[in-house]
Design a protein around this motif. Structure first.
Motif, PDB file in Angstrom:
ATOM      1  N   LEU A 109       0.832  -1.208   0.000  1.00 43.69           N
ATOM      2  CA  LEU A 109       0.000   0.000   0.000  1.00 43.69           C
ATOM      3  C   LEU A 109       0.866   1.257   0.000  1.00 43.69           C
ATOM      4  CD1 LEU A 109      -2.757  -0.994   2.616  1.00 43.69           C
ATOM      5  CD2 LEU A 109      -2.942  -1.024   0.119  1.00 43.69           C
ATOM      6  N   ALA A 110       1.924   1.252   0.805  1.00 46.83           N
ATOM      7  CA  ALA A 110       2.803   2.422   0.880  1.00 46.83           C
ATOM      8  C   ALA A 110       3.496   2.674  -0.452  1.00 46.83           C
ATOM      9  CB  ALA A 110       3.837   2.219   1.984  1.00 46.83           C
ATOM     10  N   PHE A 111       3.923   1.607  -1.142  1.00 46.57           N
ATOM     11  CA  PHE A 111       4.590   1.762  -2.428  1.00 46.57           C
ATOM     12  C   PHE A 111       3.618   2.279  -3.493  1.00 46.57           C
ATOM     13  CE2 PHE A 111       8.613  -1.125  -2.228  1.00 46.57           C
ATOM     14  CZ  PHE A 111       9.055  -0.414  -1.121  1.00 46.57           C
ATOM     15  N   LEU A 112       2.385   1.788  -3.464  1.00 45.09           N
ATOM     16  CA  LEU A 112       1.381   2.293  -4.411  1.00 45.09           C
ATOM     17  C   LEU A 112       1.100   3.778  -4.144  1.00 45.09           C
ATOM     18  CD1 LEU A 112      -1.125  -0.708  -4.475  1.00 45.09           C
ATOM     19  CD2 LEU A 112       0.313   0.068  -6.381  1.00 45.09           C
ATOM     20  N   ALA A 113       1.022   4.148  -2.869  1.00 46.18           N
ATOM     21  CA  ALA A 113       0.797   5.550  -2.512  1.00 46.18           C
ATOM     22  C   ALA A 113       1.972   6.417  -2.972  1.00 46.18           C
ATOM     23  CB  ALA A 113       0.581   5.691  -1.009  1.00 46.18           C
ATOM     24  N   HIS A 114       3.175   5.897  -2.831  1.00 46.46           N
ATOM     25  CA  HIS A 114       4.353   6.619  -3.313  1.00 46.46           C
ATOM     26  C   HIS A 114       4.236   6.896  -4.801  1.00 46.46           C
ATOM     27  CE1 HIS A 114       8.387   7.561  -4.616  1.00 46.46           C
ATOM     28  NE2 HIS A 114       8.468   6.425  -5.270  1.00 46.46           N
ATOM     29  N   GLN A 115       3.797   5.894  -5.563  1.00 48.04           N
ATOM     30  CA  GLN A 115       3.650   6.091  -7.002  1.00 48.04           C
ATOM     31  C   GLN A 115       2.581   7.129  -7.335  1.00 48.04           C
ATOM     32  OE1 GLN A 115       3.436   2.127  -9.025  1.00 48.04           O
ATOM     33  NE2 GLN A 115       5.184   3.051 -10.057  1.00 48.04           N
ATOM     34  N   CYS A 116       1.530   7.175  -6.533  1.00 48.32           N
ATOM     35  CA  CYS A 116       0.507   8.215  -6.725  1.00 48.32           C
ATOM     36  C   CYS A 116       1.125   9.594  -6.524  1.00 48.32           C
ATOM     37  CB  CYS A 116      -0.658   8.004  -5.767  1.00 48.32           C
ATOM     38  SG  CYS A 116      -1.667   6.535  -6.099  1.00 48.32           S
ATOM     39  N   CYS A 117       1.896   9.749  -5.463  1.00 46.20           N
ATOM     40  CA  CYS A 117       2.551  11.036  -5.194  1.00 46.20           C
ATOM     41  C   CYS A 117       3.495  11.417  -6.329  1.00 46.20           C
ATOM     42  CB  CYS A 117       3.329  10.965  -3.878  1.00 46.20           C
ATOM     43  SG  CYS A 117       2.314  10.831  -2.404  1.00 46.20           S
ATOM     44  N   GLU A 118       4.192  10.423  -6.844  1.00 45.11           N
ATOM     45  CA  GLU A 118       5.169  10.659  -7.907  1.00 45.11           C
ATOM     46  C   GLU A 118       4.541  11.323  -9.141  1.00 45.11           C
ATOM     47  OE1 GLU A 118       8.953   7.878  -9.123  1.00 45.11           O
ATOM     48  OE2 GLU A 118       6.950   6.996  -9.262  1.00 45.11           O
ATOM     49  N   THR A 119       3.278  10.956  -9.441  1.00 42.82           N
ATOM     50  CA  THR A 119       2.618  11.521 -10.628  1.00 42.82           C
ATOM     51  C   THR A 119       2.399  13.026 -10.498  1.00 42.82           C
ATOM     52  OG1 THR A 119       0.369  11.151  -9.805  1.00 42.82           O
ATOM     53  CG2 THR A 119       1.384   9.353 -11.045  1.00 42.82           C
ATOM     54  N   ALA A 120       2.354  13.528  -9.275  1.00 40.80           N
ATOM     55  CA  ALA A 120       2.121  14.957  -9.049  1.00 40.80           C
ATOM     56  C   ALA A 120       3.419  15.750  -9.010  1.00 40.80           C
ATOM     57  CB  ALA A 120       1.350  15.163  -7.746  1.00 40.80           C
ATOM     58  N   MET A 121       4.550  15.083  -9.253  1.00 39.82           N
ATOM     59  CA  MET A 121       5.854  15.735  -9.140  1.00 39.82           C
ATOM     60  C   MET A 121       6.665  15.597 -10.426  1.00 39.82           C
ATOM     61  SD  MET A 121       6.869  14.412  -5.345  1.00 39.82           S
ATOM     62  CE  MET A 121       5.768  14.685  -3.954  1.00 39.82           C
ATOM     63  N   PRO A 122       6.171  16.129 -11.543  1.00 34.85           N
ATOM     64  CA  PRO A 122       6.897  15.970 -12.811  1.00 34.85           C
ATOM     65  C   PRO A 122       8.247  16.676 -12.828  1.00 34.85           C
ATOM     66  CG  PRO A 122       5.104  17.546 -13.061  1.00 34.85           C
ATOM     67  CD  PRO A 122       4.949  16.931 -11.707  1.00 34.85           C
ATOM     68  N   PHE A 123       8.443  17.631 -11.908  1.00 30.78           N
ATOM     69  CA  PHE A 123       9.700  18.372 -11.878  1.00 30.78           C
ATOM     70  C   PHE A 123      10.599  17.924 -10.717  1.00 30.78           C
ATOM     71  CE2 PHE A 123       6.236  21.074 -13.445  1.00 30.78           C
ATOM     72  CZ  PHE A 123       6.642  21.197 -14.765  1.00 30.78           C
ATOM     73  N   GLY A 124      10.210  16.842 -10.038  1.00 34.12           N
ATOM     74  CA  GLY A 124      10.990  16.332  -8.924  1.00 34.12           C
ATOM     75  C   GLY A 124      10.394  16.699  -7.578  1.00 34.12           C
ATOM     76  N   GLY A 125      10.895  16.049  -6.550  1.00 34.90           N
ATOM     77  CA  GLY A 125      10.416  16.287  -5.194  1.00 34.90           C
ATOM     78  C   GLY A 125      10.846  15.158  -4.286  1.00 34.90           C
ATOM     79  N   SER A 126      10.203  15.056  -3.148  1.00 33.03           N
ATOM     80  CA  SER A 126      10.537  13.993  -2.197  1.00 33.03           C
ATOM     81  C   SER A 126       9.267  13.425  -1.582  1.00 33.03           C
ATOM     82  CB  SER A 126      11.473  14.509  -1.099  1.00 33.03           C
ATOM     83  OG  SER A 126      10.807  15.483  -0.302  1.00 33.03           O
ATOM     84  N   VAL A 127       9.331  12.139  -1.225  1.00 30.48           N
ATOM     85  CA  VAL A 127       8.228  11.446  -0.573  1.00 30.48           C
ATOM     86  C   VAL A 127       8.769  10.788   0.681  1.00 30.48           C
ATOM     87  CG1 VAL A 127       6.499   9.612  -0.776  1.00 30.48           C
ATOM     88  CG2 VAL A 127       7.055  11.017  -2.769  1.00 30.48           C
ATOM     89  N   ARG A 128       8.096  11.031   1.794  1.00 27.08           N
ATOM     90  CA  ARG A 128       8.509  10.418   3.062  1.00 27.08           C
ATOM     91  C   ARG A 128       7.390   9.499   3.542  1.00 27.08           C
ATOM     92  NH1 ARG A 128      13.136  12.348   4.795  1.00 27.08           N
ATOM     93  NH2 ARG A 128      13.892  14.295   3.871  1.00 27.08           N
ATOM     94  N   ILE A 129       7.773   8.266   3.881  1.00 32.51           N
ATOM     95  CA  ILE A 129       6.803   7.265   4.326  1.00 32.51           C
ATOM     96  C   ILE A 129       7.037   7.000   5.804  1.00 32.51           C
ATOM     97  CG2 ILE A 129       5.968   4.914   4.021  1.00 32.51           C
ATOM     98  CD1 ILE A 129       6.976   5.056   1.117  1.00 32.51           C
ATOM     99  N   SER A 130       6.002   7.253   6.611  1.00 30.38           N
ATOM    100  CA  SER A 130       6.115   7.089   8.056  1.00 30.38           C
ATOM    101  C   SER A 130       4.821   6.506   8.607  1.00 30.38           C
ATOM    102  CB  SER A 130       6.418   8.438   8.722  1.00 30.38           C
ATOM    103  OG  SER A 130       5.371   9.362   8.461  1.00 30.38           O
ATOM    104  N   SER A 131       4.798   6.308   9.905  1.00 33.36           N
ATOM    105  CA  SER A 131       3.618   5.757  10.576  1.00 33.36           C
ATOM    106  C   SER A 131       3.352   6.569  11.838  1.00 33.36           C
ATOM    107  CB  SER A 131       3.867   4.288  10.932  1.00 33.36           C
ATOM    108  OG  SER A 131       2.755   3.745  11.600  1.00 33.36           O
ATOM    109  N   GLU A 132       2.084   6.929  12.040  1.00 31.32           N
ATOM    110  CA  GLU A 132       1.680   7.685  13.229  1.00 31.32           C
ATOM    111  C   GLU A 132       0.491   7.003  13.878  1.00 31.32           C
ATOM    112  OE1 GLU A 132       0.731  11.620  11.942  1.00 31.32           O
ATOM    113  OE2 GLU A 132       2.774  12.089  11.269  1.00 31.32           O
ATOM    114  N   ASN A 133       0.680   6.500  15.082  1.00 34.78           N
ATOM    115  CA  ASN A 133      -0.396   5.840  15.829  1.00 34.78           C
ATOM    116  C   ASN A 133      -1.067   4.719  15.028  1.00 34.78           C
ATOM    117  OD1 ASN A 133      -0.036   7.720  17.984  1.00 34.78           O
ATOM    118  ND2 ASN A 133      -1.270   9.203  16.863  1.00 34.78           N
TER     119      ASN A 133
END
Length: 198
Positions: A109-133
């Motif tokens: 699920l986290a990897f699929l979510a990362h790929q979703c975020c990636e589509t919104a960053m055509p010029f680059g960026g960063s994705v951080r995967i963490s867990s809260e509660n």
């Protein structure tokens, strides 16, 4: 698509990745032998080596994101190794901020979510995967985001009419996979940040 179809698609994904990783590994070994022999040098060798390394990293990532999911755990070292290799040469860098091993289906699920975020960053960026509660947070940031509102509504099951193409299949797969494990997705977007929580 019913549960049977999702599982069948995952099996197909696992099979393809499994069959491709062996020849990619063989090419990598061959390149190492050529390098040791000094028979091929220069920019051509570097280009081939980088391309093969990138292909291997993507296949390992896809095997988790699109392959069969289980409750077996994946070690933090393995997850970070996959992402570190994927980050090499990528405009979007992904950082795993969880110390303990995690069940394979949750990493999926986290990897699929990362790929979703990636589509919104055509010029680059960063994705951080963490867990809260006990909840996952996949947070992206970039100087310039390109978010398609209709496409992102697909994640929240808001009845979007967005057309899903092969390059955007993660948007259709993530909510279905999350539902199988009793997770509900929440999306937040702003000018330079976005997050997917589940």
């Amino acid at each position: 698509m019913g549960e049977h179809d999702v599982n069948l698609a995952a099996l197909i994904g696992s099979r393809i990745c499994h069959d491709l990783i062996s020849p990619i590994g063989a090419i990598t070994n061959g390149l190492e032998l050529l390098d040791m022999a000094g028979s091929v040098e220069g920019a051509e060798m570097a280009l081939i080596s980088d391309s093969v390394g990138n292909a291997g990293a993507r296949i390992r990532f896809f095997r988790i994101a699109y392959g069969t999911a289980s409750q077996d755990e994946i070690s933090t070292a393995e997850i970070r190794a996959v992402l570190d290799d994927l980050n090499h040469g990528s405009r979007v860098k992904c950082y795993w901020e969880i110390a303990e091993p995690m069940p394979r289906h949750e990493v999926k699920l986290a990897f699929l979510a990362h790929q979703c975020c990636e589509t919104a960053m055509p010029f680059g960026g960063s994705v951080r995967i963490s867990s809260e509660n006990g909840r996952w947070v996949v947070a992206g940031s970039a100087e310039k985001l390109k978010v398609d509102p209709e496409l992102w509504q697909v994640l929240g099951a808001a009845g979007s009419t967005a057309r899903i193409t092969p390059a955007l299949v993660q948007f259709a797969l993530l909510p279905r996979e999350a539902a199988l494990w009793g997770r509900r997705i929440r999306v937040e977007t702003a000018a330079t940040t976005l997050s997917i929580r589940f």
